[in-house]
Structure formats: structure tokens, C-alpha cells
Design a protein around this motif. Sequence first.
Motif, PDB file in Angstrom:
ATOM      1  N   ASP A   1     -11.269  -5.878 -10.261  1.00 29.71           N
ATOM      2  CA  ASP A   1     -10.526  -4.917  -9.445  1.00 29.71           C
ATOM      3  C   ASP A   1     -10.969  -5.073  -7.991  1.00 29.71           C
ATOM      4  O   ASP A   1     -12.161  -4.933  -7.685  1.00 29.71           O
ATOM      5  CB  ASP A   1     -10.809  -3.492  -9.939  1.00 29.71           C
ATOM      6  N   PRO A   2     -10.045  -5.398  -7.062  1.00 29.90           N
ATOM      7  CA  PRO A   2      -8.602  -5.584  -7.271  1.00 29.90           C
ATOM      8  C   PRO A   2      -8.269  -6.994  -7.762  1.00 29.90           C
ATOM      9  O   PRO A   2      -9.131  -7.865  -7.781  1.00 29.90           O
ATOM     10  CB  PRO A   2      -8.043  -5.349  -5.868  1.00 29.90           C
ATOM     11  N   VAL A   3      -6.997  -7.175  -8.121  1.00 27.17           N
ATOM     12  CA  VAL A   3      -6.526  -8.468  -8.612  1.00 27.17           C
ATOM     13  C   VAL A   3      -5.939  -9.245  -7.442  1.00 27.17           C
ATOM     14  O   VAL A   3      -5.082  -8.731  -6.714  1.00 27.17           O
ATOM     15  CB  VAL A   3      -5.457  -8.270  -9.706  1.00 27.17           C
ATOM     16  N   GLY A   4      -6.410 -10.469  -7.233  1.00 30.07           N
ATOM     17  CA  GLY A   4      -5.957 -11.269  -6.108  1.00 30.07           C
ATOM     18  C   GLY A   4      -4.789 -12.178  -6.458  1.00 30.07           C
ATOM     19  O   GLY A   4      -4.685 -12.687  -7.573  1.00 30.07           O
TER      20      GLY A   4
ATOM     21  N   GLU B   1      -3.851  -1.554   0.120  1.00 25.55           N
ATOM     22  CA  GLU B   1      -4.151  -1.552   1.545  1.00 25.55           C
ATOM     23  C   GLU B   1      -5.562  -2.076   1.825  1.00 25.55           C
ATOM     24  O   GLU B   1      -5.829  -2.599   2.901  1.00 25.55           O
ATOM     25  CB  GLU B   1      -3.998  -0.138   2.105  1.00 25.55           C
ATOM     26  N   ARG B   2      -6.456  -1.910   0.876  1.00 24.58           N
ATOM     27  CA  ARG B   2      -7.823  -2.395   0.999  1.00 24.58           C
ATOM     28  C   ARG B   2      -8.172  -3.180  -0.266  1.00 24.58           C
ATOM     29  O   ARG B   2      -7.983  -2.666  -1.369  1.00 24.58           O
ATOM     30  CB  ARG B   2      -8.813  -1.223   1.157  1.00 24.58           C
ATOM     31  N   PRO B   3      -8.654  -4.414  -0.119  1.00 28.89           N
ATOM     32  CA  PRO B   3      -8.769  -5.155   1.139  1.00 28.89           C
ATOM     33  C   PRO B   3      -7.404  -5.575   1.690  1.00 28.89           C
ATOM     34  O   PRO B   3      -6.441  -5.688   0.931  1.00 28.89           O
ATOM     35  CB  PRO B   3      -9.606  -6.386   0.752  1.00 28.89           C
ATOM     36  N   ARG B   4      -7.345  -5.799   2.983  1.00 30.05           N
ATOM     37  CA  ARG B   4      -6.098  -6.147   3.627  1.00 30.05           C
ATOM     38  C   ARG B   4      -5.677  -7.582   3.284  1.00 30.05           C
ATOM     39  O   ARG B   4      -6.528  -8.421   2.983  1.00 30.05           O
ATOM     40  CB  ARG B   4      -6.234  -6.005   5.139  1.00 30.05           C
TER      41      ARG B   4
ATOM     42  N   ILE C   1      -3.115 -11.731  -1.144  1.00 34.33           N
ATOM     43  CA  ILE C   1      -2.873 -10.294  -1.222  1.00 34.33           C
ATOM     44  C   ILE C   1      -3.579  -9.746  -2.452  1.00 34.33           C
ATOM     45  O   ILE C   1      -3.999 -10.506  -3.339  1.00 34.33           O
ATOM     46  CB  ILE C   1      -1.364  -9.968  -1.282  1.00 34.33           C
ATOM     47  N   TRP C   2      -3.698  -8.413  -2.522  1.00 30.55           N
ATOM     48  CA  TRP C   2      -4.484  -7.780  -3.580  1.00 30.55           C
ATOM     49  C   TRP C   2      -3.692  -6.647  -4.226  1.00 30.55           C
ATOM     50  O   TRP C   2      -2.949  -5.935  -3.553  1.00 30.55           O
ATOM     51  CB  TRP C   2      -5.798  -7.232  -3.027  1.00 30.55           C
ATOM     52  N   LEU C   3      -3.870  -6.520  -5.545  1.00 34.52           N
ATOM     53  CA  LEU C   3      -3.250  -5.435  -6.304  1.00 34.52           C
ATOM     54  C   LEU C   3      -4.325  -4.623  -7.003  1.00 34.52           C
ATOM     55  O   LEU C   3      -5.316  -5.193  -7.484  1.00 34.52           O
ATOM     56  CB  LEU C   3      -2.285  -5.981  -7.363  1.00 34.52           C
TER      57      LEU C   3
END
Length: 290
Positions: A176-179, A211-214, A233-235
Motif C-alpha cells: 500500500d499504495p499500489v504503483g 494524492e500521496r505519494p504524488r 502513479i499510485w492507487l
Amino acid sequence: MQFPGASGVDIVSVYAQLAEDGATFLAVVALLYAVGRLLVVPGVRWGLERSALNRTVQSALVSGVHLLVVVSSVIVGASTAGFRGSLAGTTLVAAGITVAVGLAAQDVLGNFVSGAFIVSDPDLNVGDTIEWEGKRGTVVDIDLRVTRVRTLDNERIIVPNSELATTAVTNQTVTDPVGISYQFGVDYETELDEVQGIIRNVARDLDHVAERPRPTVAVDELTASSVLVVARIWLPIERKNRVPAVRAAFIRNVHEACRAAGIDLSEDSGTELSGEVTVHEPSTDESPSG
């Protein structure tokens, strides 16, 4: 089941007794298996679904109960038919059966052992998106023999547990998060700051992106024909099931935004040559100049 003595053996009676015992064995096994398969296994599954156990452990326990139903049915059926007493005194038969079963079940037992390790591994669970040996999909079920994976084309792959246990597996949704990352190629004449700004704007407008990480965009490599830019991007992990859809939307939107800005994302920026190439062969009466 009792066989006649060595003298005065009635072959017909022996085979009739075997047929009767075999019919009893099959009838008992079929009855017990039907009861277990239709009542016990669904009952255990229903109870586990309402428990606090995760789906991976639930799947393994249901598989274990199913196996227990099969083994219990065979044991009770053999005991009822009288096979146990007859075979117990025949050392040669028992040894032969043991060797045959051992050879036939070698791979199966290996999968069971591997399945136990997979179920106890916190880094591989039902619902995770994994990649191994060039294949990719979402884990939908893990039992003690095989792991079932659903691909993006909605195909189901039945993977022996021993294969996953001995192969490098990439879990794309365990952290977490998933890239999500993708590599874009742009021409050397392209303004990199403009491309990076377009990609960041597209990433910010996507649904489900954290939004974080950007989102990040950076130059990754210089090739003979283009500059390779990696965007990431990250989810949130609770949105991990949206990874394929978000990745596709991200790539498509970046492509459309860059095309609208007159930017070519093709990695091959070489100049295309057109025309015809001919070879002129001198005639026989032509002499080289000298």
C-alpha cells in the motif's frame, strides 16, 4: 471378507464374493461422498464465509474438508466391505499398493505441501494480482492442490501449487499504495518539461489515483531514436482491483493529450526513407575506364 482354503477352492464363489464386496464398497463410498459433498462441504463453507478468517484460509480449509470427506468415505467403505481384514494379512499386496500409490501421488503430495506453504504466506492471497513466467492474472482461489488465477481476458488458469512455490512470483497488489508505471518515448526535439506537465495533469485527473505519494515523471533512458520518460502513479490498496482499468485509462489519456499538443509519443523517431533502389549492371561491351 474370507477366502476359501487352499484345497477345494471354488473360483465362482470367490469372484461372486469379490463382486458382492466390491458393490458394497462402491455403494457405501458413493453414499458417504454424496452426503459430505452436498451437506458437509457447503456447511463448512457457509460457516467460514461468516467467520473472521481471510478468503485464502477459507479456501484452503474447504479444500481440506473435501479431501477428508473423500478419504473417510474410502476408509469406511473398505471397512464395511471387509477389505481391511483381507488385505491386512497379505504383505505383498499391501507393499505393492503402497509403492503404486506413492509413485502415482508423488506430484500430488508435492502440490499439497506447496499449497500449505502458499496458504500460510501473507504475501500471496486471494484477490491479489500476480505475474509469473510471463503470465498475469488475479488469484481467485487457493486450495491445497492448485491455485486458480483469472486473466484479464477472463480466462481461468489452473496452476499447480508446486509451480508457484518454486517460481519467482511478482505480487502487484500486496503493498500500500499500489504503483502503476509506464514508459513513454518522445522525440529529441520535444520539450521535456511540456511532456512532463501533460502527464502530471492527466494523472491528477484520473479517478482512484492517490494524492500521496504524488505522480512522478522522470527521464529514464536515452536511446538512439528517442528519450524514454517513466511516469508512475499510485492507487490505495483498497482500489487494487481497479489497477488494469486505471492503467489503460492513464496510457490512453496521455496519448490523446500529447497528440492534441502535437507531441509524438512514438519511440521510433527515425526518418522514413521512400523511393526505389535500383542496381545498374554494365553491359558486356562496356570497358572500365582506365
